[in-house]
Scaffold this active site. Structure first.
Site, PDB file in Angstrom:
ATOM      1  N   CYS A  40     -95.389  46.817 -31.622  1.00  0.00           N
ATOM      2  CA  CYS A  40     -95.888  47.501 -32.811  1.00  0.00           C
ATOM      3  C   CYS A  40     -97.330  47.969 -32.672  1.00  0.00           C
ATOM      4  O   CYS A  40     -97.831  48.640 -33.563  1.00  0.00           O
ATOM      5  CB  CYS A  40     -95.768  46.585 -34.019  1.00  0.00           C
ATOM      6  SG  CYS A  40     -96.795  45.129 -33.829  1.00  0.00           S
ATOM      7  N   ASP A 100     -99.927  46.097 -32.843  1.00  0.00           N
ATOM      8  CA  ASP A 100    -100.838  45.201 -33.548  1.00  0.00           C
ATOM      9  C   ASP A 100    -101.592  44.317 -32.559  1.00  0.00           C
ATOM     10  O   ASP A 100    -101.154  44.122 -31.427  1.00  0.00           O
ATOM     11  CB  ASP A 100    -100.064  44.318 -34.532  1.00  0.00           C
ATOM     12  CG  ASP A 100     -99.582  45.111 -35.727  1.00  0.00           C
ATOM     13  OD1 ASP A 100    -100.164  46.170 -36.005  1.00  0.00           O
ATOM     14  OD2 ASP A 100     -98.629  44.671 -36.380  1.00  0.00           O
ATOM     15  N   CYS A 133     -99.358  42.466 -39.024  1.00  0.00           N
ATOM     16  CA  CYS A 133     -98.610  42.487 -40.282  1.00  0.00           C
ATOM     17  C   CYS A 133     -98.788  41.154 -41.016  1.00  0.00           C
ATOM     18  O   CYS A 133     -99.394  40.219 -40.511  1.00  0.00           O
ATOM     19  CB  CYS A 133     -97.151  42.731 -39.980  1.00  0.00           C
ATOM     20  SG  CYS A 133     -96.411  41.328 -39.136  1.00  0.00           S
ATOM     21  N   CYS A 171     -93.974  38.961 -33.962  1.00  0.00           N
ATOM     22  CA  CYS A 171     -95.201  38.655 -34.713  1.00  0.00           C
ATOM     23  C   CYS A 171     -95.679  37.244 -34.353  1.00  0.00           C
ATOM     24  O   CYS A 171     -96.880  37.017 -34.178  1.00  0.00           O
ATOM     25  CB  CYS A 171     -94.965  38.761 -36.213  1.00  0.00           C
ATOM     26  SG  CYS A 171     -94.060  40.233 -36.721  1.00  0.00           S
TER      27      CYS A 171
HETATM   28 FE1  FES Z   1     -96.229  43.695 -35.249  1.00  0.00          FE
HETATM   29 FE2  FES Z   1     -95.777  41.876 -37.086  1.00  0.00          FE
HETATM   30  S1  FES Z   1     -94.979  43.886 -37.016  1.00  0.00           S
HETATM   31  S2  FES Z   1     -97.190  41.794 -35.479  1.00  0.00           S
END
Ligand code: FES
Length: 157
Positions: free
Chosen positions: A36, A38, A65, A109
């Site tokens: 993602c 992140d 997230c 995550c």
């Molecule tokens: Fe990527 Fe949760 S959607 S860390």
């Protein structure tokens, strides 16, 4: 996501534990998710007790997230008092266990948290900082990056 998991995540993100940078950390680890994009950074402080090195505390910052925030919150509590070796054996699911079972699309995550923790515990000292370990995750996000641009064939003559 089931209601129980959702409510535990909401509770964790409304009062996240151990959020923020740690100025006197002994170790720091940063990872980015390929899934993602992140990022999550974790700082760890150790203490010695009876000749045994344990995790005194850990903090985190993330551009992730809500699930990543919630997992990091419970994980930084869970690892307190564990030896680095014990903490290294914990999977993302184990770090997130107090929240409940994560749905498949949210497992990465928890793996983000696991990755940052392992990165820190495998000897990333803040003193060895480069851009990856700058004091603030925000600094890194805004730091100039070398970007590889692929030119289309029509432009690459
Ligand atoms: Fe990527 Fe949760 S959607 S860390």
């Amino acid at each position: 996501m089931n209601d129980d998991l959702e409510s535990k995540i909401q509770a964790a993100i409304h009062d996240p534990q151990n959020l923020g940078e740690m100025a006197d950390a002994d170790a720091v680890g940063t990872v980015g998710s390929e899934n993602c994009g992140d990022m999550l950074r974790m700082w760890v402080k150790f203490k010695e007790e009876n000749g045994r090195k344990t995790i005194d505390r850990a903090t985190f910052q993330t551009f992730g997230c809500q699930t990543a925030i919630a997992v990091a919150s419970v994980a930084t509590e869970l690892i307190r008092g564990k030896t680095p070796e014990e903490a290294l054996t914990l999977s993302g699911s184990e770090l997130a266990a107090s929240l409940g079972e994560l749905p498949p699309m949210k497992i990465h995550c928890a793996q983000l948290v696991e990755g940052a923790l392992k990165n820190a515990l495998r000897g990333n000292s803040p003193a060895a900082s480069g851009p990856t370990n700058s004091p603030s995750l925000l600094d890194q996000i805004h730091a100039p990056r070398s970007v590889k641009i692929k030119l289309h064939d029509s432009q690459s003559q």
